[in-house]
Design a protein around this motif. Structure first.
Motif, short mmCIF file in Angstrom:
data_model
loop_
_atom_site.label_atom_id
_atom_site.label_comp_id
_atom_site.label_asym_id
_atom_site.label_seq_id
_atom_site.Cartn_x
_atom_site.Cartn_y
_atom_site.Cartn_z
N LEU A 42 60.17 33.49 38.36
CA LEU A 42 58.94 34.04 37.78
C LEU A 42 58.76 35.48 38.21
N PRO A 43 58.02 36.28 37.44
CA PRO A 43 57.64 37.61 37.93
C PRO A 43 56.82 37.47 39.22
N PRO A 44 56.99 38.40 40.18
CA PRO A 44 56.29 38.28 41.46
C PRO A 44 54.78 38.12 41.33
N GLU A 45 54.15 38.88 40.43
CA GLU A 45 52.69 38.77 40.30
C GLU A 45 52.29 37.38 39.82
N MET A 46 53.09 36.79 38.94
CA MET A 46 52.78 35.44 38.47
C MET A 46 52.93 34.43 39.61
N ALA A 47 53.94 34.63 40.46
CA ALA A 47 54.11 33.76 41.61
C ALA A 47 52.90 33.83 42.53
N LEU A 48 52.38 35.04 42.76
CA LEU A 48 51.17 35.19 43.58
C LEU A 48 49.99 34.48 42.94
N GLY A 49 49.84 34.66 41.62
CA GLY A 49 48.71 34.07 40.91
C GLY A 49 48.75 32.56 40.89
N ILE A 50 49.92 31.99 40.81
CA ILE A 50 50.04 30.53 40.83
C ILE A 50 49.71 29.98 42.21
N LEU A 51 50.18 30.65 43.25
CA LEU A 51 50.08 30.09 44.59
C LEU A 51 48.69 30.18 45.20
N LEU A 52 47.93 31.23 44.89
CA LEU A 52 46.65 31.37 45.59
C LEU A 52 45.73 30.16 45.37
N PRO A 53 45.46 29.71 44.15
CA PRO A 53 44.62 28.51 44.01
C PRO A 53 45.21 27.29 44.68
N LEU A 54 46.54 27.16 44.70
CA LEU A 54 47.17 26.03 45.35
C LEU A 54 47.00 26.10 46.86
N VAL A 86 41.99 43.17 53.53
CA VAL A 86 42.03 42.83 52.11
C VAL A 86 41.56 44.00 51.26
N VAL A 87 40.49 44.69 51.70
CA VAL A 87 39.99 45.85 50.95
C VAL A 87 41.08 46.91 50.82
N LEU A 88 41.76 47.19 51.93
CA LEU A 88 42.84 48.18 51.91
C LEU A 88 43.95 47.75 50.95
N ALA A 89 44.29 46.46 50.98
CA ALA A 89 45.35 45.96 50.09
C ALA A 89 44.95 46.13 48.63
N VAL A 90 43.67 45.87 48.32
CA VAL A 90 43.20 46.03 46.94
C VAL A 90 43.33 47.48 46.51
N PRO A 189 39.38 39.76 43.84
CA PRO A 189 40.26 40.89 43.53
C PRO A 189 41.48 40.49 42.70
N TYR A 190 42.05 39.32 42.96
CA TYR A 190 43.17 38.86 42.15
C TYR A 190 42.76 38.76 40.68
N ALA A 191 41.56 38.24 40.44
CA ALA A 191 41.08 38.10 39.07
C ALA A 191 40.90 39.45 38.41
N PHE A 192 40.33 40.40 39.12
CA PHE A 192 40.09 41.73 38.55
C PHE A 192 41.40 42.48 38.32
N LEU A 193 42.41 42.22 39.13
CA LEU A 193 43.70 42.88 38.97
C LEU A 193 44.56 42.23 37.89
N GLY A 194 44.07 41.16 37.29
CA GLY A 194 44.82 40.50 36.22
C GLY A 194 45.96 39.64 36.70
N TRP A 198 46.30 32.39 31.83
CA TRP A 198 46.31 31.03 31.34
C TRP A 198 47.57 30.29 31.79
N ASP A 199 48.69 30.99 31.87
CA ASP A 199 49.94 30.37 32.33
C ASP A 199 49.83 29.95 33.80
N THR A 200 49.26 30.81 34.64
CA THR A 200 49.13 30.44 36.06
C THR A 200 48.19 29.25 36.21
N PHE A 201 47.16 29.19 35.36
CA PHE A 201 46.23 28.06 35.42
C PHE A 201 46.93 26.76 35.05
N LYS A 202 47.74 26.78 34.00
CA LYS A 202 48.46 25.58 33.60
C LYS A 202 49.46 25.16 34.68
#
Length: 251
Positions: A42-54, A86-90, A189-194, A198-202
């Motif tokens: 997966l693209p790295p950003e998608m991997a991050l997006g999938i894992l955070l809710p998990l 976290v603020v600095l990372a954002v 911040p993850y949500a605002f950064l896109g 829908w794919d990460t949610f599924k």
């Protein structure tokens, strides 16, 4: 468009189970490894997006078994420190190469293991004593930043807590409550950064049961392992995670 084919599940299910076991029983030190494993397909950003809710699901699953067994002053210091991290990372997420931070965190994790071995074999002598609040803030800030960019906040938290000589359950419970707060700080911040889609949610819907199973297995393993084996395994995980961070940074 993410395809939920055999390759996806063959990679994602073991990665999520491994992360759950680490989160549930072994201080989250190796749970970050799920990110680069998922990034294989997966693209790295998608991997991050999938894992955070998990990861947040694993936090919720394990809060109950470890409720109020944490060291609150240590957890509080790291939570407060995590906010500017976290603020600095954002602020610099799109501009800075996180490999520099991966390398530094990995080096600290490995150096700490060698430090503990030197103490064990009496190459140096040192009494365990409380560390300063400032050290906790720094550990929290480092964990907050590293967790945001790669879900790799475990090593700095482990170094800070293990240096205080706390028991295995206090150590584990403190990591659980600390990362619950850090992961909550990351969500908006993850949500605002896109980073979410829908794919990460599924993907999360498919993988959630495996994260819960892994977390519960981790809790069980935590209570079955004697304390000396627990910390021995924790040091092994620190070596593994530190080495993997350095490898990722250099390659």
């Amino acid at each position: 468009m993410l395809e939920f084919d055999f390759t996806f599940f063959a990679i994602a299910v073991p990665a999520v189970l491994f992360a759950g076991v680490s989160k549930g029983g072994f201080g989250s030190g190796a749970s970050f490894a799920a990110t680069p494993i998922l990034a294989l397909v997966l693209p790295p950003e998608m991997a991050l997006g999938i894992l955070l809710p998990l990861l947040m699901l694993a936090d919720v699953t394990t809060l109950g078994p470890y409720w109020k067994q944490w060291d609150w002053p240590s957890a509080r210091n790291m939570m407060l420190g995590a906010i500017p991290g976290v603020v600095l990372a954002v602020l610099i997420y799109r501009m800075t190469n996180p490999d520099v931070f991966r390398f530094l965190i990995g080096a600290v994790a490995i150096a700490f293991v060698f430090w503990q071995l030197a103490l064990k074999y009496k190459l140096i002598t040192l009494r365990v004593r409380p560390v300063s609040n400032t050290t906790g803030y720094v550990a929290g800030a480092t964990a907050g930043f590293a967790s945001f960019v790669s879900h790799a906040g475990g090593p700095p938290v482990a170094v800070y807590l293990l240096a205080q000589g706390m028991g295995k359950t206090t150590f584990q419970a403190t990591t659980v409550i600390t990362f619950w707060v850090i992961n909550c700080l990351k969500f908006v911040p993850y949500a605002f950064l896109g980073i979410f889609s829908w794919d990460t949610f599924k993907a999360d819907l498919f993988l959630a049961p495996f994260m819960v199973i892994g977390a519960l297995l981790g809790v069980k393993a935590h209570h079955l392992l004697p304390e000396r084996y627990f910390f021995g395994l924790t040091y092994v995980l620190l070596m593994m995670t530190g080495s993997k961070l350095i490898w990722d940074a250099l390659t």
